[in-house]
Design an enzyme around this catalytic site. Structure first.
Site, PDB file in Angstrom:
ATOM      1  N   HIS A  40      -8.953 -81.207  -7.664  1.00 62.47           N
ATOM      2  CA  HIS A  40      -8.154 -79.981  -7.593  1.00 62.47           C
ATOM      3  C   HIS A  40      -6.694 -80.079  -8.020  1.00 62.47           C
ATOM      4  O   HIS A  40      -6.052 -79.037  -8.151  1.00 62.47           O
ATOM      5  CB  HIS A  40      -8.207 -79.425  -6.168  1.00 62.47           C
ATOM      6  CG  HIS A  40      -9.591 -79.105  -5.717  1.00 62.47           C
ATOM      7  ND1 HIS A  40     -10.325 -78.082  -6.264  1.00 62.47           N
ATOM      8  CD2 HIS A  40     -10.384 -79.698  -4.789  1.00 62.47           C
ATOM      9  CE1 HIS A  40     -11.513 -78.040  -5.683  1.00 62.47           C
ATOM     10  NE2 HIS A  40     -11.578 -79.016  -4.795  1.00 62.47           N
ATOM     11  N   HIS A 144      -9.866 -80.735   1.593  1.00 64.89           N
ATOM     12  CA  HIS A 144     -10.896 -79.793   1.143  1.00 64.89           C
ATOM     13  C   HIS A 144     -10.235 -78.507   0.667  1.00 64.89           C
ATOM     14  O   HIS A 144      -9.319 -77.999   1.310  1.00 64.89           O
ATOM     15  CB  HIS A 144     -11.865 -79.486   2.288  1.00 64.89           C
ATOM     16  CG  HIS A 144     -12.883 -78.448   1.965  1.00 64.89           C
ATOM     17  ND1 HIS A 144     -13.927 -78.679   1.092  1.00 64.89           N
ATOM     18  CD2 HIS A 144     -13.005 -77.163   2.376  1.00 64.89           C
ATOM     19  CE1 HIS A 144     -14.651 -77.573   0.997  1.00 64.89           C
ATOM     20  NE2 HIS A 144     -14.113 -76.644   1.761  1.00 64.89           N
TER      21      HIS A 144
END
Length: 147
Positions: A40, A144
């Site tokens: 990410h 996450h």
């Protein structure tokens, strides 16, 4: 006698460093943090086009066996992303309360559905928007991407 004194001093040094946060025991979140970074975080680029998504999804190993349907790349310095972990806790999609939200620059990559791994094709959408990340550890780090 000297050996016992050396062991005692080493133990005292280790406990001091642990107390200062300079040495961190690994509780599994280090691997999750590294995975979060791989999937990410891309601070150098602004992304925004299909070619960027096609390249980055492949480089970050998210197209090896199947085309990951959706992924978000955050275009911020890791310290800016980590600072989101110090905002107020909110509920995650899984019901846990270790999520936090912040506004960042992102590129969302969505699978077109017309390709097969490893040659996946994506549509890109660049924006500045609110994101939700789950954080764990001490100090807290992102582990996450929740949305």
């Amino acid at each position: 006698m000297a050996l016992q004194r050396t062991h005692s001093l080493l133990l005292l040094l280790l406990l001091t460093l642990l107390g200062l946060g300079l040495v961190q025991p690994s509780y599994g979140q280090d691997g999750m943090y590294q995975r979060f970074l791989r999937q990410h975080v891309h601070p150098e680029e602004t992304g925004g086009n299909d070619r960027y998504c096609n390249l980055m999804m492949q480089r970050r190993k998210m197209t090896l066996y199947h085309c990951k349907r959706f992924n978000t790349f955050i275009h911020e310095d890791i310290w800016n992303i980590r600072s989101i972990c110090s905002t107020t806790n909110i509920q995650c999609k899984n019901g846990k309360t270790n999520c936090h939200e912040g506004v960042v620059k992102v590129t969302d990559c969505r699978d077109t559905g017309s390709s097969r791994a490893p040659n996946c094709r994506y549509r890109a959408m660049a924006s500045t928007r609110r994101v939700v990340i789950a954080c764990e550890g001490n100090p807290q780090v992102p582990v996450h991407f929740d949305g």
